[in-house]
Write a protein that holds these residues in place. Structure first.
Motif, short mmCIF file in Angstrom:
data_model
loop_
_atom_site.label_atom_id
_atom_site.label_comp_id
_atom_site.label_asym_id
_atom_site.label_seq_id
_atom_site.Cartn_x
_atom_site.Cartn_y
_atom_site.Cartn_z
N PRO A 148 40.07 39.14 51.62
CA PRO A 148 40.91 39.26 52.49
C PRO A 148 41.70 40.71 52.91
O PRO A 148 42.22 40.38 51.69
CB PRO A 148 41.25 37.62 53.29
N TYR A 149 41.17 41.70 53.79
CA TYR A 149 42.03 43.07 53.70
C TYR A 149 42.36 42.80 55.45
O TYR A 149 41.72 42.82 55.83
CB TYR A 149 41.43 44.15 53.47
N VAL A 150 43.62 44.08 55.16
CA VAL A 150 43.65 44.44 56.96
C VAL A 150 44.47 46.10 56.51
O VAL A 150 45.23 45.59 55.42
CB VAL A 150 44.70 43.28 56.92
N SER B 63 44.75 48.13 61.89
CA SER B 63 43.28 47.70 62.39
C SER B 63 42.34 46.57 62.01
O SER B 63 42.98 45.23 61.81
CB SER B 63 42.45 48.31 60.70
N ALA B 64 41.32 46.03 62.27
CA ALA B 64 40.73 44.90 62.88
C ALA B 64 40.54 43.89 60.89
O ALA B 64 39.21 45.02 60.02
CB ALA B 64 39.36 44.54 62.73
N PRO B 65 41.65 43.11 60.99
CA PRO B 65 40.82 42.52 58.99
C PRO B 65 39.70 42.29 58.55
O PRO B 65 38.75 42.13 60.10
CB PRO B 65 41.27 41.29 59.52
N HIS B 66 38.95 42.40 57.76
CA HIS B 66 38.01 42.46 57.22
C HIS B 66 38.18 41.51 55.71
O HIS B 66 38.70 41.67 55.07
CB HIS B 66 37.07 44.02 57.23
N THR B 67 36.76 41.39 55.05
CA THR B 67 36.89 41.07 54.15
C THR B 67 35.78 40.88 53.63
O THR B 67 34.76 41.37 53.85
CB THR B 67 36.04 38.73 54.40
N GLU B 68 36.02 41.49 52.15
CA GLU B 68 34.98 42.71 51.26
C GLU B 68 34.72 41.15 50.32
O GLU B 68 35.44 41.19 49.75
CB GLU B 68 35.67 43.31 50.78
N GLY B 69 32.93 40.61 50.17
CA GLY B 69 32.72 40.20 49.21
C GLY B 69 33.76 38.19 49.05
O GLY B 69 33.60 37.60 50.47
N THR B 70 34.92 38.59 48.44
CA THR B 70 35.31 36.80 49.47
C THR B 70 37.07 37.57 48.84
O THR B 70 38.10 36.48 49.07
CB THR B 70 35.44 35.74 48.25
N LEU C 227 44.50 39.94 49.29
CA LEU C 227 44.64 38.44 49.11
C LEU C 227 43.98 38.57 47.90
O LEU C 227 42.31 38.06 48.26
CB LEU C 227 44.72 37.51 49.61
N THR C 228 44.44 39.36 46.67
CA THR C 228 42.92 38.91 45.60
C THR C 228 43.42 37.93 44.38
O THR C 228 44.77 37.22 44.22
CB THR C 228 42.47 40.31 44.82
N GLY C 229 42.24 37.12 43.90
CA GLY C 229 42.40 36.62 42.55
C GLY C 229 41.59 35.87 42.00
O GLY C 229 39.99 35.80 42.91
N THR C 230 41.36 35.42 40.88
CA THR C 230 39.87 34.75 40.43
C THR C 230 40.24 33.45 40.60
O THR C 230 39.36 33.05 40.94
CB THR C 230 39.30 35.05 38.89
N ASP C 231 41.45 33.18 40.59
CA ASP C 231 41.57 31.50 40.77
C ASP C 231 41.69 31.12 42.72
O ASP C 231 43.27 31.88 43.12
CB ASP C 231 42.64 31.03 39.89
N PRO C 232 41.28 30.71 43.45
CA PRO C 232 41.60 30.06 44.69
C PRO C 232 42.99 28.66 45.32
O PRO C 232 43.18 29.50 45.70
CB PRO C 232 40.60 29.14 44.75
#
Length: 212
Positions: A80-82, A71-78, A105-110
């Motif tokens: 990213p998903y695929v 599927s097309a990668p997308h970003t929800e909020g900040t 790719l998730t987390g509060t600390d970039p």
């Protein structure tokens, strides 16, 4: 009558010179030892973070390589998903069914993100499983999206999924870039029944309930 002179010992200046030399040698030795330890620790940290990310990407290769659709990668909020479609058994079963695997790719600390995955059977209603951590202490690479899908071309008749991440441990950071080829995808995978590019909402793993 003896002509031997009594031993006068060492003068204060001689002792100070010797102590100075010993001090310099000791400082040089200590500095060298510290440098060796620092180098060894840096090499160990580098190997550790590279190994963690490499093992995680190798695990993904076993599923993405045989995907039927990416599927097309997308970003929800900040975040990213695929997603990608595979044939796999449901938990507790041996019967192969269509299942969607999702990465984020998730987390509060970039500077300390985590790569996670979950999956669900293509059915109604959608019931995603729990998120499973694949790798930690990750960061994105400046100017590059972590997930990049490439549609089939005349030169390569398969969808591709590129993953580019940096693994970090302390001040040490290493970038890994891997491109997976989905061998069960073809030019028709990216097209609708009219031969037009498939809209993201029409892709097999698209579902608004999983976009969070």
């Amino acid at each position: 009558m003896s002509d031997r002179r009594p031993d006068g010992g060492y003068s204060l200046i001689e002792l100070m010179v010797v102590l100075g030399i010993v001090s310099v040698v000791g400082t040089l030795f200590t500095t060298a030892v510290i440098q060796v330890y620092r180098t060894a620790n840096a090499v160990e940290a580098d190997a550790s973070i590279q190994s963690q990310l490499s093992v995680s990407l190798l695990q993904l290769d076993k599923t993405i390589r045989y995907a039927y659709s990416i599927s097309a990668p997308h970003t929800e909020g900040t975040t990213p998903y695929v997603e990608y479609l595979v044939m796999a058994p449901e938990p507790g079963s041996t019967t192969l069914v269509k299942r969607c695997l999702q990465l984020r790719l998730t987390g509060t600390d970039p500077q300390s993100l985590q790569l996670q995955s979950r999956s669900w059977t293509v059915a109604t209603p959608v019931s995603p499983g729990a998120w499973i951590p694949l790798a930690s202490n990750l960061t994105t690479v400046a100017g590059t999206a972590p997930f990049v899908r490439t549609q089939p071309t005349t030169a390569l008749n398969h969808q591709l999924l590129g993953i580019r991440l940096a693994a970090r441990q302390g001040p040490t950071s290493r970038t890994s870039t891997v491109t997976f080829t989905a061998l069960n995808t073809y030019a028709s995978t990216a097209l609708d029944s009219n031969g037009q590019p498939l809209a993201p909402a029409s892709e097999p793993c698209y579902n608004t309930a999983t976009r969070s």
